[in-house]
Design a protein around this motif. Structure first.
Motif, PDB file in Angstrom:
ATOM      1  N   PRO A 249       0.824  -1.207   0.000  1.00 42.53           N
ATOM      2  CA  PRO A 249       0.000   0.000   0.000  1.00 42.53           C
ATOM      3  C   PRO A 249       0.858   1.257   0.000  1.00 42.53           C
ATOM      4  CG  PRO A 249       0.173  -0.852   2.218  1.00 42.53           C
ATOM      5  CD  PRO A 249       0.891  -1.844   1.328  1.00 42.53           C
ATOM      6  N   SER A 250       0.258   2.411  -0.202  1.00 37.52           N
ATOM      7  CA  SER A 250       1.026   3.648  -0.141  1.00 37.52           C
ATOM      8  C   SER A 250       1.293   4.030   1.305  1.00 37.52           C
ATOM      9  CB  SER A 250       0.297   4.778  -0.870  1.00 37.52           C
ATOM     10  OG  SER A 250      -1.000   4.950  -0.338  1.00 37.52           O
ATOM     11  N   ASN A 251       0.344   3.700   2.161  1.00 35.43           N
ATOM     12  CA  ASN A 251       0.503   3.943   3.596  1.00 35.43           C
ATOM     13  C   ASN A 251       0.022   2.725   4.366  1.00 35.43           C
ATOM     14  OD1 ASN A 251       1.297   6.844   4.441  1.00 35.43           O
ATOM     15  ND2 ASN A 251      -0.096   7.148   2.744  1.00 35.43           N
ATOM     16  N   LYS A 252       0.739   2.413   5.443  1.00 38.41           N
ATOM     17  CA  LYS A 252       0.348   1.284   6.282  1.00 38.41           C
ATOM     18  C   LYS A 252       0.603   1.652   7.733  1.00 38.41           C
ATOM     19  CE  LYS A 252      -0.715  -3.018   7.330  1.00 38.41           C
ATOM     20  NZ  LYS A 252      -2.088  -3.584   7.109  1.00 38.41           N
ATOM     21  N   VAL A 253      -0.461   1.586   8.515  1.00 33.37           N
ATOM     22  CA  VAL A 253      -0.330   1.806   9.956  1.00 33.37           C
ATOM     23  C   VAL A 253      -0.635   0.481  10.630  1.00 33.37           C
ATOM     24  CG1 VAL A 253      -1.125   3.093  11.968  1.00 33.37           C
ATOM     25  CG2 VAL A 253      -1.039   4.213   9.727  1.00 33.37           C
ATOM     26  N   THR A 254       0.252   0.056  11.496  1.00 32.43           N
ATOM     27  CA  THR A 254       0.074  -1.234  12.143  1.00 32.43           C
ATOM     28  C   THR A 254       0.457  -1.136  13.610  1.00 32.43           C
ATOM     29  OG1 THR A 254       0.557  -3.610  11.942  1.00 32.43           O
ATOM     30  CG2 THR A 254       2.405  -2.104  11.704  1.00 32.43           C
ATOM     31  N   GLU A 255       0.046  -2.117  14.342  1.00 34.20           N
ATOM     32  CA  GLU A 255       0.389  -2.157  15.761  1.00 34.20           C
ATOM     33  C   GLU A 255       1.669  -2.959  15.957  1.00 34.20           C
ATOM     34  OE1 GLU A 255      -4.148  -1.966  17.631  1.00 34.20           O
ATOM     35  OE2 GLU A 255      -2.987  -3.824  17.706  1.00 34.20           O
ATOM     36  N   LYS A 256       2.410  -2.571  16.938  1.00 36.01           N
ATOM     37  CA  LYS A 256       3.643  -3.278  17.283  1.00 36.01           C
ATOM     38  C   LYS A 256       3.347  -4.764  17.463  1.00 36.01           C
ATOM     39  CE  LYS A 256       7.088  -3.462  21.001  1.00 36.01           C
ATOM     40  NZ  LYS A 256       7.525  -2.839  22.282  1.00 36.01           N
ATOM     41  N   GLY A 257       4.194  -5.590  16.863  1.00 42.64           N
ATOM     42  CA  GLY A 257       4.050  -7.029  16.990  1.00 42.64           C
ATOM     43  C   GLY A 257       3.328  -7.696  15.840  1.00 42.64           C
ATOM     44  N   LYS A 258       2.644  -6.888  15.023  1.00 46.27           N
ATOM     45  CA  LYS A 258       1.943  -7.462  13.870  1.00 46.27           C
ATOM     46  C   LYS A 258       2.897  -7.647  12.696  1.00 46.27           C
ATOM     47  CE  LYS A 258      -2.262  -7.545  15.593  1.00 46.27           C
ATOM     48  NZ  LYS A 258      -3.340  -6.691  15.165  1.00 46.27           N
ATOM     49  N   ASP A 259       2.526  -8.526  11.784  1.00 46.83           N
ATOM     50  CA  ASP A 259       3.296  -8.722  10.559  1.00 46.83           C
ATOM     51  C   ASP A 259       2.739  -7.824   9.458  1.00 46.83           C
ATOM     52  OD1 ASP A 259       3.618 -12.372  10.903  1.00 46.83           O
ATOM     53  OD2 ASP A 259       4.443 -10.706  12.082  1.00 46.83           O
ATOM     54  N   VAL A 260       3.619  -7.346   8.587  1.00 47.85           N
ATOM     55  CA  VAL A 260       3.176  -6.555   7.442  1.00 47.85           C
ATOM     56  C   VAL A 260       3.853  -7.072   6.176  1.00 47.85           C
ATOM     57  CG1 VAL A 260       2.706  -4.454   8.764  1.00 47.85           C
ATOM     58  CG2 VAL A 260       4.954  -4.793   7.724  1.00 47.85           C
ATOM     59  N   GLU A 261       3.155  -6.863   5.073  1.00 51.38           N
ATOM     60  CA  GLU A 261       3.685  -7.279   3.782  1.00 51.38           C
ATOM     61  C   GLU A 261       3.591  -6.105   2.826  1.00 51.38           C
ATOM     62  OE1 GLU A 261       3.069 -11.501   2.362  1.00 51.38           O
ATOM     63  OE2 GLU A 261       1.877 -10.405   0.877  1.00 51.38           O
ATOM     64  N   LEU A 262       4.718  -5.757   2.238  1.00 55.47           N
ATOM     65  CA  LEU A 262       4.783  -4.645   1.297  1.00 55.47           C
ATOM     66  C   LEU A 262       5.047  -5.205  -0.092  1.00 55.47           C
ATOM     67  CD1 LEU A 262       7.111  -2.307   3.398  1.00 55.47           C
ATOM     68  CD2 LEU A 262       4.651  -2.637   3.609  1.00 55.47           C
TER      69      LEU A 262
ATOM     70  N   THR B   1       6.494  -6.537  13.916  1.00 55.87           N
ATOM     71  CA  THR B   1       6.984  -5.175  13.703  1.00 55.87           C
ATOM     72  C   THR B   1       7.298  -4.463  15.017  1.00 55.87           C
ATOM     73  OG1 THR B   1       4.689  -4.424  13.545  1.00 55.87           O
ATOM     74  CG2 THR B   1       5.881  -4.807  11.480  1.00 55.87           C
ATOM     75  N   GLN B   2       8.319  -3.634  14.947  1.00 60.74           N
ATOM     76  CA  GLN B   2       8.750  -2.799  16.058  1.00 60.74           C
ATOM     77  C   GLN B   2       8.628  -1.334  15.632  1.00 60.74           C
ATOM     78  OE1 GLN B   2       9.797  -4.274  19.059  1.00 60.74           O
ATOM     79  NE2 GLN B   2       9.054  -6.125  18.006  1.00 60.74           N
ATOM     80  N   GLN B   3       8.610  -0.449  16.602  1.00 59.33           N
ATOM     81  CA  GLN B   3       8.465   0.965  16.289  1.00 59.33           C
ATOM     82  C   GLN B   3       9.623   1.476  15.438  1.00 59.33           C
ATOM     83  OE1 GLN B   3       7.804   2.792  20.144  1.00 59.33           O
ATOM     84  NE2 GLN B   3       5.589   2.740  19.853  1.00 59.33           N
ATOM     85  N   GLU B   4      10.807   0.915  15.616  1.00 61.93           N
ATOM     86  CA  GLU B   4      11.950   1.374  14.825  1.00 61.93           C
ATOM     87  C   GLU B   4      11.867   0.946  13.356  1.00 61.93           C
ATOM     88  OE1 GLU B   4      12.262  -0.572  17.565  1.00 61.93           O
ATOM     89  OE2 GLU B   4      13.624  -2.250  17.181  1.00 61.93           O
ATOM     90  N   ASP B   5      10.876   0.109  13.038  1.00 59.85           N
ATOM     91  CA  ASP B   5      10.662  -0.270  11.643  1.00 59.85           C
ATOM     92  C   ASP B   5       9.918   0.820  10.875  1.00 59.85           C
ATOM     93  OD1 ASP B   5       9.846  -3.690  12.634  1.00 59.85           O
ATOM     94  OD2 ASP B   5      11.799  -2.734  12.305  1.00 59.85           O
ATOM     95  N   SER B   6       9.380   1.785  11.587  1.00 61.95           N
ATOM     96  CA  SER B   6       8.650   2.875  10.934  1.00 61.95           C
ATOM     97  C   SER B   6       9.588   3.626   9.985  1.00 61.95           C
ATOM     98  CB  SER B   6       8.086   3.846  11.972  1.00 61.95           C
ATOM     99  OG  SER B   6       7.136   3.208  12.801  1.00 61.95           O
ATOM    100  N   ALA B   7       9.190   3.717   8.733  1.00 52.87           N
ATOM    101  CA  ALA B   7      10.030   4.326   7.708  1.00 52.87           C
ATOM    102  C   ALA B   7       9.244   4.320   6.406  1.00 52.87           C
ATOM    103  CB  ALA B   7      11.342   3.557   7.529  1.00 52.87           C
ATOM    104  N   VAL B   8       9.852   4.926   5.393  1.00 53.63           N
ATOM    105  CA  VAL B   8       9.341   4.779   4.034  1.00 53.63           C
ATOM    106  C   VAL B   8      10.158   3.693   3.355  1.00 53.63           C
ATOM    107  CG1 VAL B   8       8.979   5.883   1.804  1.00 53.63           C
ATOM    108  CG2 VAL B   8       8.573   7.174   3.912  1.00 53.63           C
ATOM    109  N   TYR B   9       9.477   2.707   2.821  1.00 51.41           N
ATOM    110  CA  TYR B   9      10.159   1.611   2.133  1.00 51.41           C
ATOM    111  C   TYR B   9      10.024   1.844   0.631  1.00 51.41           C
ATOM    112  CZ  TYR B   9      10.667  -0.592   6.612  1.00 51.41           C
ATOM    113  OH  TYR B   9      11.032  -0.851   7.920  1.00 51.41           O
ATOM    114  N   LEU B  10      11.160   1.960  -0.010  1.00 54.85           N
ATOM    115  CA  LEU B  10      11.208   2.271  -1.440  1.00 54.85           C
ATOM    116  C   LEU B  10      11.678   1.068  -2.230  1.00 54.85           C
ATOM    117  CD1 LEU B  10      12.825   5.793  -1.148  1.00 54.85           C
ATOM    118  CD2 LEU B  10      10.547   5.356  -2.024  1.00 54.85           C
TER     119      LEU B  10
END
Lengths: 116, 111
Positions: free
Chosen positions: A8-21, A82-91
């Protein structure tokens, strides 16, 4: 033709959840790259694919990060627990080839990940 | 480990001025060097790519040079315009196709 697309263009998730880009490279481009840009930081190289193979995975920040590419096209970057330090823009970027030094990278718009 | 540094970190110039952005890298074993611009909230746009065997590349008002032995590249922008305002990044490609980006130069061209 179409450029590199990411979802997605934006993804908000809670700590501990998995995300797929997801990254869709330009059609015909054999090389694909993932980068991370944290707030106020430069771009950090994560991983590169030539076709479906990633010869060097040492750029991935931790074993919570994994990436795959299938059919020489679409790539997914998965972040587990996921951890808070994973917050970033992934290009994501793609190029026609990577072996000659002549290829230009074309970037997608990025996925902004926010871990709460 | 490759390290790429860009100087200055920020630059503000009046419209019409010619300017030079600098990029230096520590490991001269590179395949190529690429200059990008990044606009706020957007992805990167490729400007110029210089192969390791080349000395310079030109596109319109932009000219990029590469001195691989000294680990330096410059991006020259002629007759700057407000639309040139952006962050400029250089990136070097080394072994295993690893790409290392510089820290960026934030340019503001004042009308």
């Amino acid at each position: 033709g179409a450029g590199v697309s990411q979802s997605p263009s934006n993804k908000v998730t809670e700590k501990g959840k998995d995300v797929e880009l997801r990254c869709d490279p330009i059609s015909g481009h054999t090389a694909l790259y993932w980068y991370r840009q944290s707030l106020g930081q430069g771009l950090e190289f994560l991983i590169y694919f030539q076709g479906n193979s990633a010869p060097d995975k040492s750029g991935l920040p931790s074993d919570r990060f994994s990436a795959e590419r299938t059919g020489g096209s679409v790539s997914t970057l998965t972040i587990q627990r996921t951890q808070q330090e994973d917050s970033a823009v992934y290009l994501c970027a793609s190029s026609f080839s990577s072996g000659t030094g002549t290829d230009t990278q074309y970037f997608g718009p990025g996925t902004r990940l926010t871990v709460l | 480990k490759q390290e790429v540094t860009q100087i200055p970190a920020a630059l503000s110039v009046p419209e019409g001025e010619n300017l030079v952005l600098n990029c230096s890298f520590t490991d001269s074993a590179i395949y190529n060097l690429q200059w990008f611009r990044q606009d706020p909230g957007k992805g990167l746009t490729s400007l110029l790519l210089i192969q390791s065997s080349q000395r310079e590349q030109t596109s319109g008002r932009l000219n990029a040079s590469l001195d691989k032995s000294s680990g330096r590249s410059t991006l020259y922008i002629a007759a700057s315009q407000p639309g040139d305002s952006a962050t400029y990044l250089c990136a070097v490609r080394g072994g295993y196709q690893k790409v290392t980006f510089g820290t960026g130069t934030k340019l503001q061209v004042i009308p």
